[in-house]
Design a protein around this motif. Structure first.
Motif, mmCIF file in Angstrom:
data_model
loop_
_atom_site.group_PDB
_atom_site.id
_atom_site.type_symbol
_atom_site.label_atom_id
_atom_site.label_comp_id
_atom_site.label_asym_id
_atom_site.label_seq_id
_atom_site.Cartn_x
_atom_site.Cartn_y
_atom_site.Cartn_z
ATOM 1 N N ARG A 62 0.879 -1.195 -0.130
ATOM 2 C CA ARG A 62 0.141 -0.019 0.108
ATOM 3 C C ARG A 62 0.702 1.283 -0.112
ATOM 4 N N TYR A 63 1.981 1.259 0.647
ATOM 5 C CA TYR A 63 2.838 2.361 0.695
ATOM 6 C C TYR A 63 4.018 2.507 0.047
ATOM 7 N N ASN A 64 4.057 1.288 -0.879
ATOM 8 C CA ASN A 64 5.337 1.159 -1.491
ATOM 9 C C ASN A 64 6.719 1.530 -0.959
ATOM 10 N N ARG A 65 6.685 0.649 0.090
ATOM 11 C CA ARG A 65 7.856 0.552 0.943
ATOM 12 C C ARG A 65 8.448 -0.846 1.215
ATOM 13 N N GLY A 66 8.030 -1.529 0.422
ATOM 14 C CA GLY A 66 8.749 -3.029 0.418
ATOM 15 C C GLY A 66 8.534 -3.796 1.655
ATOM 16 N N PHE A 67 7.482 -3.577 2.511
ATOM 17 C CA PHE A 67 6.868 -4.438 3.587
ATOM 18 C C PHE A 67 8.013 -4.283 4.657
ATOM 19 N N PRO A 68 8.470 -3.330 5.076
ATOM 20 C CA PRO A 68 9.373 -3.201 5.958
ATOM 21 C C PRO A 68 9.275 -4.055 7.404
ATOM 22 N N ASN A 69 10.259 -4.459 7.889
ATOM 23 C CA ASN A 69 10.121 -5.431 9.364
ATOM 24 C C ASN A 69 9.944 -4.651 10.611
ATOM 25 N N GLY A 70 9.281 -5.077 11.302
ATOM 26 C CA GLY A 70 8.925 -4.212 12.596
ATOM 27 C C GLY A 70 7.824 -3.174 12.462
ATOM 28 N N GLU A 71 7.071 -3.333 11.384
ATOM 29 C CA GLU A 71 5.923 -2.308 11.398
ATOM 30 C C GLU A 71 4.486 -3.113 10.831
ATOM 31 N N ASP A 72 3.409 -2.616 11.576
ATOM 32 C CA ASP A 72 2.322 -3.212 11.517
ATOM 33 C C ASP A 72 1.766 -2.903 9.776
ATOM 34 N N TYR A 73 2.081 -3.753 9.076
ATOM 35 C CA TYR A 73 1.926 -3.663 7.438
ATOM 36 C C TYR A 73 0.835 -4.540 6.742
ATOM 37 N N LEU A 74 0.132 -4.015 6.031
ATOM 38 C CA LEU A 74 -1.145 -4.711 5.547
ATOM 39 C C LEU A 74 -0.519 -5.779 4.603
#
Length: 622
Positions: A104-116
């Motif tokens: 969704r945020y075009n950030r490559g699914f970063p570790n340690g974050e609540d990501y869809l």
């Protein structure tokens, strides 16, 4: 203006209708008996379908690619059917419905974050994982939850420590009863829980469940006086121990659903954790037993009936052994939610404790049953506790309270040197108010004491196996530390009660004790979503001191114990229980009553300084 256009249109409609009548009048009619359906319906339906429908393709045996579910779903045991329809592909496993990759945020699914739509891994316990009970391991109703927890404790504390001057001392020439108070404790416990169950994970109770939890412990103690780590002074001042056991092992089965709202009746047998009230005042332990439990009225009512046949505990780790303790505990309680006030839950309970006569030395060779005081003769303690407790909120104020009345007999109390009829009480009350990120608390506790040790009536209250979360809990010096006093403890580790008992885990309840009065003022603050602060001040008094005066052979002991001040921090860097850092500092500032118990030959003020403690606990969980 519109009339000229309307009239021609009307004339055209009329002309059309007359023309239709003329044409219909020219079609020859057939007798009513020979009228047939339109030609397309004259033919049999199956013949039409055979002519118009394409020939069905053979089912495809080739796997079809589809989106993967979130987290780590593992492999499924449910076989999918494959057809020739390119638009629809059946997925039989309803738990593993795929989700398209979506950054969704075009950030490559970063570790340690609540990501869809995070794609997890086998070693990721935070996102959905087949090993954490999020996806079934077999079929669509059987789940496995594996939880590994490692708790590491570093603790330094100061406690009144006897010098054993009649045997041998750590330093030559030592003559006082109490020596250097410093000690250091390291304790590490690893548990691995395998929880296999069947049923939905959230919406209704489990149909059956099997749990196995092995535990492994290593501990180290360094003291400054002899006779602390072992009764044999030749063992020195340090001790290293380890212990391995099966801490939890039980099977659970749902007997019946008793209402359309998923109310149920279940039974659980084996070594299992159980806390009998909101704050753990009377019984909070993991032990061997059979539990019948369930709900009523749409989960508004909950009830338990538990029979425990207690196991012996390991001395230094506090974990279960496989040896029978010869102690029976029966507990029945009933909870009612929204009792009188929305958000307030009331509880009524009955506890029964039958602790048989026995002779037992702990793994450090200290006598723990019976208590090594007075005549220390094996005796039976049989007690019934009648309880009323509540927890919740009334309007904007939080309330938690409890009252217990203990009745029973002690066949031969070591301190009183005679049979005792038990009649003792305990009451506790906490009121708090939440204001944004802060909670303001005030609480009090009363434990009745015994004012006449030489009669046959024991009026000092004691519990079965308590672990209270009250008045500072694990951050409080008074509750966290076991304060020794000539062979027994003035108060036990993880307990608020003054009971003169050899050990909470291995000794017997003692109802000939001085009792306690406590007033607490506390302040909790959620500094950030990850960091919480807990701060408490406890003012402590003995309820009565006659038992203490006879026990230590002193003519006068004041009721004032002192002031317990503590502060602590809880830090959860991942906003979950996977990593928890817990630390605290506390002190007990002694008053006259405490000084008179632990004074030296120099008088009431000699060597009775404030006692300090600090700890750091690191919990890592998968």
């Amino acid at each position: 203006m519109r009339v000229p256009f309307v009239i021609p249109a009307a004339l055209m409609i009329l002309a059309g209708s007359f023309s239709a009548e003329a044409q219909s009048s020219q079609i020859p009619t057939q007798p009513e008996s020979t009228v047939t359906n339109p030609p397309i319906l004259d033919r049999p339906l199956e013949v039409k379908l055979a002519e118009t429908e394409p020939k069905q393709a053979e089912p495809s045996l080739k796997p079809v690619d589809y989106d993967q579910p979130a987290g780590y779903a593992g492999t499924t045991s449910v076989k999918n059917r494959h057809g020739a329809n390119a638009d629809f592909e059946p997925v039989e496993d309803r738990w593993r419905l795929g989700l398209p990759a979506y950054d969704r945020y075009n950030r490559g699914f970063p570790n340690g974050e609540d990501y869809l739509h995070m794609r997890g891994s086998l070693l990721d316990p935070y996102n959905q994982n087949v090993l954490k009970g999020d996806y079934p391991i077999y079929g669509q109703h059987t789940f496995l939850n594996i939880t590994a927890t490692n708790t590491m404790l570093f603790e330094g504390r100061q406690l009144p420590t006897a010098t054993t001057p009649l045997e041998s001392t750590a330093r030559a020439g030592t003559t006082d009863f109490f020596g250097r108070p410093n000690s250091f404790l390291f304790n590490n416990t690893l548990t691995v829980s395998f929880d296999l169950f069947s049923g939905d994970t959230s919406f209704k109770p489990q149909d059956w469940r099997v749990n196995l939890t092995p535990a492994f412990n290593a501990n180290y103690l360094n003291a400054q006086e002899l006779g602390v780590v072992n009764v044999d002074v030749q063992k020195g001042t340090t001790r290293e121990r380890s212990w391995a056991t099966l801490q939890e092992w039980f099977a659970e089965y749902k007997i019946a659903d008793v209402s359309p709202e998923y109310d149920f009746l279940s039974v659980r047998a084996g070594a299992q954790p159980f806390t009998s009230d909101f704050r753990g005042f009377i019984f909070s332990d993991t032990n061997r037993g059979v539990r019948l439990f369930g709900t009523l009225d749409g989960n508004r009512d909950q009830y338990n009936l538990v029979f425990f046949r207690m196991l012996e505990k390991d001395t230094n780790s506090g974990l279960n052994s496989f040896n029978d303790r010869d102690q029976t505990v029966i507990i029945a309680n009933y909870y009612r939610q929204d009792f009188l006030f929305p958000g307030y839950t009331a509880e009524a309970s009955v506890h029964y404790n039958n602790d048989a006569p026995s002779l037992h030395y702990d793994s450090n060779d200290f006598l723990v049953r019976p208590d090594p005081v007075g005549i220390f003769q094996p005796h039976r303690v049989e007690t019934v506790y009648l309880g009323w407790a509540g927890d919740g909120h009334i309007d904007h104020f939080n309330i938690s309270h409890a009252f217990y009345w203990a009745l029973g007999t002690d066949s031969m109390n070591p301190l009183a040197n005679q049979r005792q009829d038990i009649n003792a009480q305990m009451a506790a009350l906490e009121l708090s108010y939440d204001r944004d990120w802060a909670r303001f608390r005030v609480s009090g506790l009363w434990q009745s004491g015994d004012g006449k040790i030489n009669n046959s009536h024991a009026t000092g209250f004691d519990s079965i196996m308590d672990d209270p979360n009250f008045a500072g809990g694990e951050f409080s010096f008074w509750q966290r530390q076991a304060i020794p006093l000539f062979g027994v403890n003035l108060t036990q580790r993880d307990s608020l009660l003054v009971d003169l008992r050899s050990s909470k885990t291995q000794g017997q309840a003692n109802f000939v004790n001085p009792g306690l009065q406590l007033i607490n003022i506390g302040f909790d603050a959620d500094i950030t979503p990850k960091l919480k602060s807990v701060n408490n001040v406890n003012f402590l008094w003995f309820d009565k001191t006659a038992v203490l005066q006879q026990f230590v052979f002193q003519g006068n002991i004041d009721r004032e114990i002192g002031t317990d001040i503590s502060t602590g921090l809880e830090y959860r860097p991942l906003l979950s229980n996977n990593v928890i850092l817990l630390g605290g500092v506390s002190t007990l500032i002694p008053a006259n009553g405490f000084k008179q118990l632990y004074n030296g030959f120099g008088g009431a003020d000699s060597k009775v300084n404030p006692l300090m403690a600090a700890f750091l606990q690191v919990t890592l969980q998968y």
